[in-house]
Design an enzyme around this catalytic site. Structure first.
Site, mmCIF file in Angstrom:
data_model
loop_
_atom_site.group_PDB
_atom_site.id
_atom_site.type_symbol
_atom_site.label_atom_id
_atom_site.label_comp_id
_atom_site.label_asym_id
_atom_site.label_seq_id
_atom_site.Cartn_x
_atom_site.Cartn_y
_atom_site.Cartn_z
ATOM 1 N N GLY A 9 8.237 -0.378 5.642
ATOM 2 C CA GLY A 9 9.123 0.393 5.115
ATOM 3 C C GLY A 9 8.552 1.845 5.153
ATOM 4 O O GLY A 9 7.559 2.087 5.734
ATOM 5 N N ARG A 12 6.034 1.409 1.700
ATOM 6 C CA ARG A 12 5.379 0.228 1.284
ATOM 7 C C ARG A 12 5.532 -0.696 2.527
ATOM 8 O O ARG A 12 6.479 -0.589 3.378
ATOM 9 C CB ARG A 12 5.869 -0.393 0.187
ATOM 10 N N LEU A 13 4.626 -1.712 2.633
ATOM 11 C CA LEU A 13 4.568 -2.804 3.388
ATOM 12 C C LEU A 13 4.670 -4.085 2.562
ATOM 13 O O LEU A 13 4.063 -4.289 1.691
ATOM 14 C CB LEU A 13 3.465 -2.752 4.288
ATOM 15 N N LYS A 14 5.916 -4.745 2.922
ATOM 16 C CA LYS A 14 6.032 -5.999 2.083
ATOM 17 C C LYS A 14 5.733 -7.191 3.266
ATOM 18 O O LYS A 14 6.004 -7.077 4.511
ATOM 19 C CB LYS A 14 7.314 -5.971 1.572
ATOM 20 N N ASP A 108 15.081 -2.084 10.573
ATOM 21 C CA ASP A 108 15.190 -2.585 9.216
ATOM 22 C C ASP A 108 16.940 -2.736 8.992
ATOM 23 O O ASP A 108 17.278 -3.900 8.466
ATOM 24 C CB ASP A 108 14.633 -1.634 8.078
#
Length: 260
Positions: A9, A12-14, A108
């Site tokens: 995103g 953050r990276l999830k 996304d």
């Protein structure tokens, strides 16, 4: 077949490692990292994980961040992955892209729609639905009964709204307040104003879709700040924490079933 799903995103990276690319697969490991700290993944969060067989990701933060993620995967012994990233297309996994220029739709948003479509189908069959993602930005997307994406809204999230007011208006450097029906201080007025602005945009899209389809839409909400919006919504929403992962699992399964 272990499967690594990655959602990059704006902040953050999830990631989540599944035992297989299917919606009910067991999660073997998962985590999140701020984009400033991506370079620690190979030596920390991803070190010692079961080796992924395949990987599919969704990125909105740009090609430079995507390259940094791929470099981390390349550093891990045994991870002989061919990284694949979702690019919105005219149609995928039962969802038709109604954007004027399909490839310009945010990845996304596209993946979330795919995840939501199959989530709704599993709950009882086709119906129109809206997908609301609440994060750095807020998106409100409408999909009809046949799975066609009709269009959507983009508006600033809470943080951007507050920073815009602080930078453009004197004397508004105040702490975060609470959502109130009738705010009587500046903090509550700012927080309530941003919340009700988002809720109002969602309600307008809900009415557009209801009028277009003649059927009550299902309402799906996702994003890191989704839980903050739930109490202020005028409609009943289902909060789906891992909606983009659901979309990646569906997309991966359908892609690889065609090629295997």
């Amino acid at each position: 077949m272990t499967f690594l799903a990655i959602d990059v995103g704006n902040t953050r990276l999830k990631w989540a490692l599944y035992e297989a690319p299917r919606h009910d697969a067991r999660v073997l490991a998962q985590g999140a990292e701020f984009l400033d700290h991506i370079e620690r993944l190979a030596d920390d969060r991803w070190a010692g994980l079961p080796v992924p067989t395949r990987m599919l990701g969704c990125v909105v933060a740009g090609d430079a961040v995507k390259r940094r993620v791929q470099e981390q995967m390349d550093q891990i012994d045994g991870w002989n992955l061919n990284p694949q990233w979702v690019v919105p297309s005219q149609e995928e996994a039962g969802v038709v892209n109604g954007y004027d220029h399909p490839s310009r739709l945010g990845a996304d948003r596209w993946v979330a729609m795919i995840g939501a479509r199959h989530h709704v189908l599993r709950q009882g069959g086709p119906r129109p639905f809206i997908v609301v993602m609440v994060g750095t930005a807020v998106t409100v997307d409408a999909i009809d009964t046949d799975g066609k994406f009709l269009g959507g809204l983009i508006l600033p999230g809470h943080g951007i709204m507050l920073r815009a007011l602080e930078s453009g208006t004197a004397g508004l450097h105040v702490p975060t307040g609470e959502v109130k029906p009738f705010p009587t201080n500046t903090s509550d007025a700012l927080t309530s104003g941003g919340t009700y602005a988002i809720a109002g945009a969602v309600e307008r899209m809900y009415q557009h879709l209801l009028n277009h389809c003649g059927m009550e839409p299902a309402c799906i909400m996702a994003g890191g700040a989704g839980w903050k919006m739930m109490p202020s919504m005028t409609r009943e929403f289902e909060l789906v924490d891992n909606l983009i992962f659901e979309g990646l699992l569906v997309t991966a399964r359908q892609r690889w079933e065609r090629t295997d």
